[in-house]
Write a protein that holds these residues in place. Structure first.
Motif, PDB file in Angstrom:
ATOM      1  N   THR A 192      -3.220  99.174 -26.160  1.00 20.06           N
ATOM      2  CA  THR A 192      -4.760  99.767 -26.126  1.00 20.06           C
ATOM      3  C   THR A 192      -5.093  99.867 -24.711  1.00 20.06           C
ATOM      4  O   THR A 192      -4.578  99.570 -23.730  1.00 20.06           O
ATOM      5  CB  THR A 192      -5.414  98.239 -26.760  1.00 20.06           C
ATOM      6  OG1 THR A 192      -5.095  97.200 -25.990  1.00 20.06           O
ATOM      7  CG2 THR A 192      -5.061  98.184 -28.314  1.00 20.06           C
ATOM      8  N   ASN A 193      -6.411 100.448 -25.027  1.00 16.29           N
ATOM      9  CA  ASN A 193      -7.194 100.828 -23.718  1.00 16.29           C
ATOM     10  C   ASN A 193      -7.786  99.714 -22.930  1.00 16.29           C
ATOM     11  O   ASN A 193      -8.728  99.130 -23.424  1.00 16.29           O
ATOM     12  CB  ASN A 193      -8.193 101.849 -23.876  1.00 16.29           C
ATOM     13  CG  ASN A 193      -8.925 102.407 -22.461  1.00 16.29           C
ATOM     14  OD1 ASN A 193      -9.100 101.833 -21.382  1.00 16.29           O
ATOM     15  ND2 ASN A 193      -9.445 103.609 -22.672  1.00 16.29           N
ATOM     16  N   PRO A 194      -7.432  99.025 -21.796  1.00 11.72           N
ATOM     17  CA  PRO A 194      -7.924  98.012 -21.334  1.00 11.72           C
ATOM     18  C   PRO A 194      -9.346  98.110 -20.802  1.00 11.72           C
ATOM     19  O   PRO A 194     -10.020  97.077 -20.209  1.00 11.72           O
ATOM     20  CB  PRO A 194      -6.948  97.583 -20.138  1.00 11.72           C
ATOM     21  CG  PRO A 194      -6.429  98.764 -19.768  1.00 11.72           C
ATOM     22  CD  PRO A 194      -6.180  99.498 -21.088  1.00 11.72           C
ATOM     23  N   THR A 195     -10.105  99.276 -20.801  1.00 13.69           N
ATOM     24  CA  THR A 195     -11.113  99.364 -20.323  1.00 13.69           C
ATOM     25  C   THR A 195     -12.193  99.667 -21.589  1.00 13.69           C
ATOM     26  O   THR A 195     -13.233 100.096 -21.348  1.00 13.69           O
ATOM     27  CB  THR A 195     -11.284 100.568 -19.235  1.00 13.69           C
ATOM     28  OG1 THR A 195     -10.775 101.791 -19.890  1.00 13.69           O
ATOM     29  CG2 THR A 195     -10.616 100.266 -18.136  1.00 13.69           C
ATOM     30  N   ASN A 196     -11.758  99.525 -22.617  1.00 11.13           N
ATOM     31  CA  ASN A 196     -12.642 100.041 -23.982  1.00 11.13           C
ATOM     32  C   ASN A 196     -12.595  98.919 -24.933  1.00 11.13           C
ATOM     33  O   ASN A 196     -11.534  98.760 -25.655  1.00 11.13           O
ATOM     34  CB  ASN A 196     -11.973 101.215 -24.623  1.00 11.13           C
ATOM     35  CG  ASN A 196     -12.768 101.538 -25.836  1.00 11.13           C
ATOM     36  OD1 ASN A 196     -13.478 100.762 -26.232  1.00 11.13           O
ATOM     37  ND2 ASN A 196     -12.482 102.669 -26.570  1.00 11.13           N
ATOM     38  N   ARG A 197     -13.666  98.000 -24.993  1.00 12.78           N
ATOM     39  CA  ARG A 197     -13.438  96.723 -25.731  1.00 12.78           C
ATOM     40  C   ARG A 197     -13.293  97.127 -27.443  1.00 12.78           C
ATOM     41  O   ARG A 197     -13.185  96.021 -28.033  1.00 12.78           O
ATOM     42  CB  ARG A 197     -14.752  95.957 -25.488  1.00 12.78           C
ATOM     43  CG  ARG A 197     -16.125  96.376 -25.939  1.00 12.78           C
ATOM     44  CD  ARG A 197     -17.160  95.445 -25.497  1.00 12.78           C
ATOM     45  NE  ARG A 197     -17.047  94.428 -26.318  1.00 12.78           N
ATOM     46  CZ  ARG A 197     -16.959  93.035 -25.490  1.00 12.78           C
ATOM     47  NH1 ARG A 197     -17.281  93.076 -24.251  1.00 12.78           N
ATOM     48  NH2 ARG A 197     -16.660  91.913 -26.022  1.00 12.78           N
ATOM     49  N   LEU A 198     -13.640  98.303 -27.549  1.00 12.31           N
ATOM     50  CA  LEU A 198     -13.581  98.594 -29.181  1.00 12.31           C
ATOM     51  C   LEU A 198     -11.999  99.073 -29.447  1.00 12.31           C
ATOM     52  O   LEU A 198     -11.648  99.121 -30.745  1.00 12.31           O
ATOM     53  CB  LEU A 198     -14.434  99.901 -29.478  1.00 12.31           C
ATOM     54  CG  LEU A 198     -15.966  99.465 -29.172  1.00 12.31           C
ATOM     55  CD1 LEU A 198     -16.799 100.806 -29.491  1.00 12.31           C
ATOM     56  CD2 LEU A 198     -16.405  98.430 -29.802  1.00 12.31           C
ATOM     57  N   ASP A 199     -11.356  99.219 -28.468  1.00 14.67           N
ATOM     58  CA  ASP A 199      -9.831  99.588 -28.820  1.00 14.67           C
ATOM     59  C   ASP A 199      -9.168  98.283 -28.749  1.00 14.67           C
ATOM     60  O   ASP A 199      -8.850  97.840 -27.581  1.00 14.67           O
ATOM     61  CB  ASP A 199      -9.201 100.677 -27.674  1.00 14.67           C
ATOM     62  CG  ASP A 199      -8.009 101.163 -27.875  1.00 14.67           C
ATOM     63  OD1 ASP A 199      -7.425 100.876 -29.053  1.00 14.67           O
ATOM     64  OD2 ASP A 199      -7.342 101.747 -27.141  1.00 14.67           O
ATOM     65  N   VAL A 200      -8.785  97.628 -29.880  1.00 14.31           N
ATOM     66  CA  VAL A 200      -8.061  96.383 -30.185  1.00 14.31           C
ATOM     67  C   VAL A 200      -7.110  96.422 -30.625  1.00 14.31           C
ATOM     68  O   VAL A 200      -6.684  97.308 -31.559  1.00 14.31           O
ATOM     69  CB  VAL A 200      -9.315  95.354 -30.499  1.00 14.31           C
ATOM     70  CG1 VAL A 200     -10.400  95.218 -29.552  1.00 14.31           C
ATOM     71  CG2 VAL A 200      -9.481  95.710 -31.916  1.00 14.31           C
ATOM     72  N   PHE A 201      -6.052  95.222 -30.370  1.00 16.44           N
ATOM     73  CA  PHE A 201      -4.688  95.226 -31.075  1.00 16.44           C
ATOM     74  C   PHE A 201      -4.917  94.315 -32.268  1.00 16.44           C
ATOM     75  O   PHE A 201      -5.326  93.133 -32.185  1.00 16.44           O
ATOM     76  CB  PHE A 201      -3.771  94.588 -29.937  1.00 16.44           C
ATOM     77  CG  PHE A 201      -2.303  94.214 -30.972  1.00 16.44           C
ATOM     78  CD1 PHE A 201      -1.888  95.323 -31.472  1.00 16.44           C
ATOM     79  CD2 PHE A 201      -1.948  92.963 -30.805  1.00 16.44           C
ATOM     80  CE1 PHE A 201      -0.221  94.863 -31.821  1.00 16.44           C
ATOM     81  CE2 PHE A 201      -0.606  92.478 -31.433  1.00 16.44           C
ATOM     82  CZ  PHE A 201      -0.127  93.659 -31.917  1.00 16.44           C
ATOM     83  N   LYS A 202      -4.885  94.740 -33.620  1.00 11.65           N
ATOM     84  CA  LYS A 202      -5.176  93.864 -34.780  1.00 11.65           C
ATOM     85  C   LYS A 202      -4.503  94.447 -35.955  1.00 11.65           C
ATOM     86  O   LYS A 202      -4.044  95.424 -35.877  1.00 11.65           O
ATOM     87  CB  LYS A 202      -6.532  93.985 -34.756  1.00 11.65           C
ATOM     88  CG  LYS A 202      -7.165  95.588 -35.453  1.00 11.65           C
ATOM     89  CD  LYS A 202      -8.672  95.316 -35.397  1.00 11.65           C
ATOM     90  CE  LYS A 202      -9.127  96.584 -35.902  1.00 11.65           C
ATOM     91  NZ  LYS A 202     -10.649  96.975 -36.114  1.00 11.65           N
ATOM     92  N   ILE A 203      -4.381  93.966 -36.821  1.00 13.84           N
ATOM     93  CA  ILE A 203      -3.836  94.093 -38.083  1.00 13.84           C
ATOM     94  C   ILE A 203      -4.960  94.835 -38.654  1.00 13.84           C
ATOM     95  O   ILE A 203      -6.276  94.437 -38.669  1.00 13.84           O
ATOM     96  CB  ILE A 203      -3.519  92.957 -38.954  1.00 13.84           C
ATOM     97  CG1 ILE A 203      -2.405  92.155 -38.698  1.00 13.84           C
ATOM     98  CG2 ILE A 203      -3.296  93.003 -40.498  1.00 13.84           C
ATOM     99  CD1 ILE A 203      -1.910  90.818 -39.217  1.00 13.84           C
ATOM    100  N   ALA A 204      -4.921  96.094 -39.084  1.00  9.85           N
ATOM    101  CA  ALA A 204      -6.080  96.815 -39.833  1.00  9.85           C
ATOM    102  C   ALA A 204      -6.395  96.482 -41.066  1.00  9.85           C
ATOM    103  O   ALA A 204      -7.518  96.875 -41.321  1.00  9.85           O
ATOM    104  CB  ALA A 204      -5.320  98.201 -39.713  1.00  9.85           C
ATOM    105  N   ALA A 205      -5.260  96.046 -41.761  1.00  8.95           N
ATOM    106  CA  ALA A 205      -5.964  95.710 -43.444  1.00  8.95           C
ATOM    107  C   ALA A 205      -4.775  94.558 -43.922  1.00  8.95           C
ATOM    108  O   ALA A 205      -3.702  94.653 -43.682  1.00  8.95           O
ATOM    109  CB  ALA A 205      -6.068  96.928 -44.139  1.00  8.95           C
TER     110      ALA A 205
END
Length: 103
Positions: A21-34
């Motif tokens: 993920t992009n460490p400067t974009n708080r909307l780009d997160v590592f997560k389970i999508a669904a």
């Protein structure tokens, strides 16, 4: 600095780099999508992958007990596409988390 969090999202820049993920974009997160319930005892878990990484899915039925188990035989190498896993769970409540490492 290994504990820097440039986007203030709770993950360090190093952890975000590992996750892809992009460490400067708080909307780009590592997560389970669904997560969806396929049947009374099966759950389908979906997430996006990045190349050069290996993902492991973990499950737990009680968050008060910090004992996470690897979903059997579920380790996948990232290819830049989404992945889904169908997991059987005999308990009425299941929690999931995702781990990632660099290849």
């Amino acid at each position: 600095q290994t504990d820097a969090d440039d986007d203030n999202d709770g993950l360090t820049d190093v952890d975000e780099t590992i996750a892809g993920t992009n460490p400067t974009n708080r909307l780009d997160v590592f997560k389970i999508a669904a997560i969806s319930k396929a049947s009374a005892s099966q759950y389908v878990i979906f997430w996006n992958t990045h190349t050069g990484r290996t993902y492991r899915l973990y499950t737990n039925d009680d968050l008060l007990v910090p004992s996470w188990s690897t979903v059997p035989v579920y380790q996948v190498s990232g290819d830049g596409y989404g992945v889904s896993c169908t997991n059987s769970g005999s308990l009425p409540l299941q929690f999931y988390r995702l781990g990632v490492t660099l290849d």
